[in-house]
Scaffold this motif. Structure first.
Motif, PDB file in Angstrom:
ATOM      1  N   GLU A  98       0.872  -1.110   0.055  1.00  0.00           N
ATOM      2  CA  GLU A  98       0.024   0.102   0.006  1.00  0.00           C
ATOM      3  C   GLU A  98       0.886   1.295   0.055  1.00  0.00           C
ATOM      4  OE1 GLU A  98      -2.316  -0.265   3.341  1.00  0.00           O
ATOM      5  OE2 GLU A  98      -3.689  -1.942   2.604  1.00  0.00           O
ATOM      6  N   ARG A  99       1.981   1.047   0.875  1.00  0.00           N
ATOM      7  CA  ARG A  99       3.024   2.453   0.711  1.00  0.00           C
ATOM      8  C   ARG A  99       3.555   2.702  -0.759  1.00  0.00           C
ATOM      9  NH1 ARG A  99       4.481   0.473   5.871  1.00  0.00           N
ATOM     10  NH2 ARG A  99       6.407  -0.570   4.923  1.00  0.00           N
ATOM     11  N   ASP A 100       3.759   1.753  -1.257  1.00  0.00           N
ATOM     12  CA  ASP A 100       4.309   1.618  -2.726  1.00  0.00           C
ATOM     13  C   ASP A 100       3.439   2.196  -3.639  1.00  0.00           C
ATOM     14  OD1 ASP A 100       6.816   0.795  -1.608  1.00  0.00           O
ATOM     15  OD2 ASP A 100       6.124  -1.347  -2.358  1.00  0.00           O
ATOM     16  N   GLU A 101       2.094   1.929  -3.568  1.00  0.00           N
ATOM     17  CA  GLU A 101       0.963   2.698  -4.235  1.00  0.00           C
ATOM     18  C   GLU A 101       0.926   4.143  -4.025  1.00  0.00           C
ATOM     19  OE1 GLU A 101      -2.445   0.207  -3.786  1.00  0.00           O
ATOM     20  OE2 GLU A 101      -1.558  -1.762  -4.751  1.00  0.00           O
ATOM     21  N   ASN A 102       0.912   4.591  -2.783  1.00  0.00           N
ATOM     22  CA  ASN A 102       0.551   5.753  -2.502  1.00  0.00           C
ATOM     23  C   ASN A 102       1.981   6.760  -2.683  1.00  0.00           C
ATOM     24  OD1 ASN A 102      -1.945   4.998  -1.822  1.00  0.00           O
ATOM     25  ND2 ASN A 102      -1.436   4.719   0.494  1.00  0.00           N
ATOM     26  N   ARG A 103       2.838   6.231  -3.019  1.00  0.00           N
ATOM     27  CA  ARG A 103       4.041   7.147  -3.349  1.00  0.00           C
ATOM     28  C   ARG A 103       3.853   8.121  -4.359  1.00  0.00           C
ATOM     29  NH1 ARG A 103       9.301   3.026  -3.059  1.00  0.00           N
ATOM     30  NH2 ARG A 103       9.221   2.698  -0.771  1.00  0.00           N
ATOM     31  N   LYS A 104       4.367   9.351  -4.200  1.00  0.00           N
ATOM     32  CA  LYS A 104       4.372  10.192  -5.168  1.00  0.00           C
ATOM     33  C   LYS A 104       5.156   9.958  -6.668  1.00  0.00           C
ATOM     34  CE  LYS A 104       4.220  14.133  -2.196  1.00  0.00           C
ATOM     35  NZ  LYS A 104       5.064  15.506  -1.612  1.00  0.00           N
ATOM     36  N   SER A 105       4.472  10.291  -7.957  1.00  0.00           N
ATOM     37  CA  SER A 105       5.063  10.067  -8.949  1.00  0.00           C
ATOM     38  C   SER A 105       5.223  11.187 -10.057  1.00  0.00           C
ATOM     39  CB  SER A 105       3.916   8.975 -10.018  1.00  0.00           C
ATOM     40  OG  SER A 105       2.612   9.763 -10.032  1.00  0.00           O
ATOM     41  N   VAL A 106       5.993  11.016 -10.983  1.00  0.00           N
ATOM     42  CA  VAL A 106       6.616  12.292 -11.968  1.00  0.00           C
ATOM     43  C   VAL A 106       5.900  12.203 -13.204  1.00  0.00           C
ATOM     44  CG1 VAL A 106       8.381  13.329 -12.735  1.00  0.00           C
ATOM     45  CG2 VAL A 106       8.749  12.283 -10.815  1.00  0.00           C
ATOM     46  N   GLN A 107       5.134  13.076 -13.787  1.00  0.00           N
ATOM     47  CA  GLN A 107       4.451  13.143 -15.036  1.00  0.00           C
ATOM     48  C   GLN A 107       5.154  14.380 -15.885  1.00  0.00           C
ATOM     49  OE1 GLN A 107       0.233  13.940 -14.531  1.00  0.00           O
ATOM     50  NE2 GLN A 107      -0.206  12.119 -13.619  1.00  0.00           N
ATOM     51  N   TRP A 108       5.518  13.582 -16.949  1.00  0.00           N
ATOM     52  CA  TRP A 108       6.301  14.749 -17.903  1.00  0.00           C
ATOM     53  C   TRP A 108       5.319  15.576 -18.699  1.00  0.00           C
ATOM     54  CZ3 TRP A 108      11.414  14.570 -17.122  1.00  0.00           C
ATOM     55  CH2 TRP A 108      11.838  13.373 -16.685  1.00  0.00           C
ATOM     56  N   LEU A 109       5.545  16.837 -19.022  1.00  0.00           N
ATOM     57  CA  LEU A 109       4.959  17.856 -19.924  1.00  0.00           C
ATOM     58  C   LEU A 109       5.005  17.213 -21.213  1.00  0.00           C
ATOM     59  CD1 LEU A 109       3.624  20.537 -19.992  1.00  0.00           C
ATOM     60  CD2 LEU A 109       5.901  21.436 -20.690  1.00  0.00           C
ATOM     61  N   GLN A 110       3.897  17.311 -21.673  1.00  0.00           N
ATOM     62  CA  GLN A 110       3.685  16.747 -23.316  1.00  0.00           C
ATOM     63  C   GLN A 110       3.344  17.708 -24.306  1.00  0.00           C
ATOM     64  OE1 GLN A 110       0.565  13.673 -23.227  1.00  0.00           O
ATOM     65  NE2 GLN A 110       1.921  12.357 -21.938  1.00  0.00           N
TER      66      GLN A 110
END
Length: 452
Positions: A56-68
């Motif tokens: 669950e902690r792995d799923e709630n981690r922040k992610s990075v989205q690239w500008l398209q």
């Protein structure tokens, strides 16, 4: 021997030096295969220990989205490629000029501060000295001379002030020229550093290219080693030379043990064999089968009472090698022809690597000989190539004979291995076929003490 290497994940440097390039590649492939197996097993165990809270902690981690961009792909801006951007060389040149100018300006300001402080201190001391001189000389005169002394003082002050201004202008001009010179020097230095950086980048790219080429070559050799191992194994199964699973081999081994035990019951060999000096002994015997009731006579008793020997992981002396050959290899007719009691022409007993190469020096390509190894419990096949020599180690520590590191084909006897590779190559790259046996030379050959 192979199971011990895979268990310890260690190859003795002396043993590794005896292997040729093909044997080393296949040995490294087997070690790498064992490492991957252990790693996969460890990963599966760690995956079973992972708790649901950790997932669950792995799923709630922040992610990075690239500008398209407009095309839906990741937006990338490369400096110097846009229409309004300056070329990369111009930007680098301007940055180096600005950096050199700022550095020279800072150095000029620091130099001017020091010079100005020196000028002020110089003229301050000069005025003080002149004033002290006037005070000491003129002020002692009469009142009418004091006015003249004051005028003289003003004149000298103006003169000194003018000299100060002239020297100040000279120093400013000198500092300005020094600043320009320093800016040019810094620019040249930065330009040279830029060229060196580009050269280092080129060298790094060349090293990277060579490293990738070396990795590709290593991958190719590992793939070849895997395919060679599979091909040899399948070919050995087709030829019917896999003795590890053959019941015929077990019967033949039992028959040879029986022929080894029976001569001890004859009256001609009833004398007790004395143990060799400096050899390790252990009770009970590790290599003899337990006697049956029909052999438990007084004639066979000396065989069971004779001292046995404890085989170490590797031979430590020639005496141990001779004892090993006498106790384990003679009953298997090692070094003899397949269907006879005569010693095979390719068997040379205990000789050194240099002696084997000397014997093969004047032989044709494909000539070979077999000698007893003093590094492992087995033999060494010395082979004559078109350009030199090759030496293949033969493992005989078990109940079969096989090349160490080249393939896993198991042969019942040493003669079976030799006959097999008279038709099948040892390695696909070297194409080594055993064509002609190198004959023994000399008036008397004792095989290094193996056949006294």
């Amino acid at each position: 021997m192979m199971q011990q290497i895979l268990r310890d994940m260690f190859v003795d440097p002396e043993l590794l030096a005896e292997l040729n390039e093909e044997q080393r590649q296949i040995l490294f492939y087997k070690i790498r295969q064992e490492q991957v197996r252990r790693w996969t097993e460890c990963e599966s165990q760690e995956g079973s220990w992972e708790s649901p809270q950790t997932k669950e902690r792995d799923e709630n981690r922040k992610s990075v989205q690239w500008l398209q961009g407009k095309d839906g792909e990741v937006w990338v801006w490369v400096m110097g490629d846009a229409p309004e951007d300056k070329p990369y060389e111009v930007i680098i040149k301007e940055l180096m000029e600005e950096r050199a100018r700022r550095q020279a300006q800072l150095e000029a300001q620091e130099l001017w501060r020091k010079k100005e402080e020196e000028i002020k201190q110089k003229f301050r001391n000069a005025i003080a000295k002149e004033k002290a001189r006037l005070v000491a000389g003129k002020w002692k005169e009469e009142a009418e001379d004091r006015k003249a002394a004051k005028q003289e003082e003003e004149r000298i002050r103006e003169k000194l002030k003018k000299q100060e201004e002239e020297e100040r202008q000279r120093e400013e001009e000198e500092i300005r020229r020094a600043e320009e010179k320093r800016a040019k020097e810094l620019y040249m230095s930065l330009e040279q550093e830029q060229k060196k950086s580009e050269q280092r980048d080129k060298e790094w790219e060349e090293q990277l290219r060579r490293s990738k080429a070396a990795d590709k070559e290593m991958t190719r050799k590992a793939r070849w080693a895997r395919d060679e191992y599979k091909r040899q194994s399948l070919r050995a199964i087709e030829k019917g030379h896999v003795a590890g699973l053959s019941g015929h081999f077990q019967k033949q081994s039992h028959r040879r043990h029986s022929t080894f035990i029976e001569p001890s019951a004859s009256p001609l060999s009833s004398n007790e064999v004395k143990p060799r000096p400096s050899l390790q002994r252990a009770e009970p015997p590790l290599y003899r089968r337990r006697q049956s009731r029909r052999h438990s006579t007084t004639a066979t008793q000396p065989l069971m009472d004779s001292p046995a020997w404890l085989r170490t992981p590797r031979p430590s002396s020639r005496e141990l090698v001779i004892l090993w050959f006498t106790e384990e290899q003679k009953p298997k007719q090692a070094g003899h022809e397949r269907n006879g009691n005569a010693i095979a022409p390719w068997f040379h007993g205990i000789i050194s690597r240099e002696d084997s190469e000397r014997l093969l020096m004047n032989s044709a390509e494909g000539s070979f000989l077999v000698r007893v190894s003093e590094r492992i419990w087995g033999y060494t096949l010395s082979y004559r190539t078109a350009s030199g020599f090759k030496h293949f180690l033969i493992d005989a520590s078990g109940d079969y004979y096989s090349f160490l590191g080249v393939d896993q084909n198991r042969h019942a006897t040493l003669a079976d291995l030799i006959d097999f590779h008279k038709e099948e190559v040892i390695t696909t790259t070297g194409k080594e076929l055993l064509l002609e046996a190198c004959m023994r030379t000399g008036p008397s050959v004792d095989f290094g003490g193996l056949f006294p």
